[in-house]
Design a protein around this motif. Structure first.
Motif, PDB file in Angstrom:
ATOM      1  N   UNK A  21       0.801  -1.225   0.000  1.00 28.99           N
ATOM      2  CA  UNK A  21       0.000   0.000   0.000  1.00 28.99           C
ATOM      3  C   UNK A  21       0.837   1.280   0.000  1.00 28.99           C
ATOM      4  N   UNK A  22       2.140   1.156  -0.118  1.00 28.80           N
ATOM      5  CA  UNK A  22       2.969   2.349  -0.297  1.00 28.80           C
ATOM      6  C   UNK A  22       2.769   2.878  -1.710  1.00 28.80           C
ATOM      7  N   UNK A  39      -1.183   0.179 -10.986  1.00 26.60           N
ATOM      8  CA  UNK A  39      -0.998   1.475 -11.627  1.00 26.60           C
ATOM      9  C   UNK A  39      -2.359   2.148 -11.781  1.00 26.60           C
ATOM     10  N   UNK A  40      -2.439   3.393 -11.331  1.00 21.14           N
ATOM     11  CA  UNK A  40      -3.670   4.159 -11.453  1.00 21.14           C
ATOM     12  C   UNK A  40      -3.369   5.518 -12.073  1.00 21.14           C
ATOM     13  N   UNK A  71      -0.113   6.976 -10.491  1.00 25.81           N
ATOM     14  CA  UNK A  71       0.170   6.578  -9.112  1.00 25.81           C
ATOM     15  C   UNK A  71       0.495   5.093  -9.120  1.00 25.81           C
ATOM     16  N   UNK A  72       1.651   4.725  -8.571  1.00 26.66           N
ATOM     17  CA  UNK A  72       2.073   3.331  -8.471  1.00 26.66           C
ATOM     18  C   UNK A  72       1.936   2.899  -7.014  1.00 26.66           C
ATOM     19  N   UNK A  73       1.184   1.811  -6.769  1.00 29.80           N
ATOM     20  CA  UNK A  73       0.842   1.379  -5.409  1.00 29.80           C
ATOM     21  C   UNK A  73       1.319  -0.050  -5.196  1.00 29.80           C
ATOM     22  N   UNK A 113       7.751  10.971  -3.908  1.00 26.37           N
ATOM     23  CA  UNK A 113       6.976  10.410  -2.810  1.00 26.37           C
ATOM     24  C   UNK A 113       5.548  10.940  -2.846  1.00 26.37           C
ATOM     25  N   UNK A 114       4.646  10.180  -2.234  1.00 26.70           N
ATOM     26  CA  UNK A 114       3.268  10.642  -2.119  1.00 26.70           C
ATOM     27  C   UNK A 114       3.192  11.899  -1.252  1.00 26.70           C
TER      28      UNK A 114
END
Length: 231
Positions: A21-22, A39-40, A71-73, A113-114
């Motif tokens: 979940x990072x 990937x979103x 966004x890569x999760x 980073x997020x």
């Protein structure tokens, strides 16, 4: 962020380890490989709804950025992703903190980073008309964490002091300390025709400017005479 820069210095890949979940943000279309990563694609804005859509559209029009950002999760504690820039050259991590923020030139952003955000800062009509650093607006970081930039060629850091301002060709600027003052003007002569230069950035204050050693537009001009034509 747990990362490694793999490969040689000319064509590296940014390898990032992700825990479950990072999440990180990466430039659209730069993924080279991944494992256990979702990937979103999201609008390039901090807001949602109509306001977010208009903000993302405004960034795309005024600065040449992508309308969407990826966004890569991580889906497990051993997830990883490889990120490759669109041009050959160095990758560098910049440490963002409340005491040190950066301004990033168009096309230099690779990943962050997020916890790192960026806003579009107006750079004035004169800078927008003369410069290639983001049009009417330029990207300025916010928050705390890591942000990665890429360069065409090598990446050099030049220190600026009040006694020693620095002038850099516009096409070679990658990033600079947000605390620096800068102006964009013609290099010399009639629009630089006498010296072969175009627009330059002149930086003043205390801080660092990151420059790339190659110019993608100069390369395109050098290659163009050798490309086949329709005639």
């Amino acid at each position: 962020m747990n990362y490694k820069i793999l490969g040689d210095s000319d064509c590296p890949v940014l390898h990032i380890q992700l825990k479950n979940q990072e999440s990180i943000k990466i430039e659209r279309g730069c993924m080279a490989y991944l494992s256990n990563v979702a990937m979103e694609g999201k609008m390039n804005s901090n807001k949602s709804g109509i306001g977010g859509m208009l903000g993302a559209l405004g960034r795309s029009i005024t600065s040449g950025e992508s309308f969407f950002i990826t966004h890569a999760i991580g889906l497990s504690d051993d997830s990883f992703i490889g990120i490759a820039p669109s041009t050959p050259g160095k990758i560098q991590c910049l440490k963002v903190s409340p005491n040190r923020q950066y301004r990033i030139n168009t096309g230099a952003f690779l990943a962050c980073d997020q916890s790192v955000e960026y806003v579009m800062k107006s750079q004035g009509l004169e800078r927008a008309l003369f410069g290639g650093t983001g049009g009417l607006f330029v990207m300025e970081t916010q928050g705390t964490g890591d942000i990665f930039v890429s360069a065409f060629g090598d990446l050099l850091a030049i220190n600026v002091t009040p006694e020693k301002p620095i002038t850099v060709d516009n096409e070679h600027v990658v990033a600079w300390d947000a605390s620096l003052q800068y102006n964009i003007h013609v290099a010399s002569g009639e629009f630089g025709f006498k010296t072969g230069e175009g627009f330059v950035n002149e930086f003043h204050g205390n801080g660092t400017v990151l420059i790339q050693t190659r110019n993608i537009h100069s390369l395109a001009d050098a290659v163009r005479p050798f490309l086949p034509s329709n005639s």
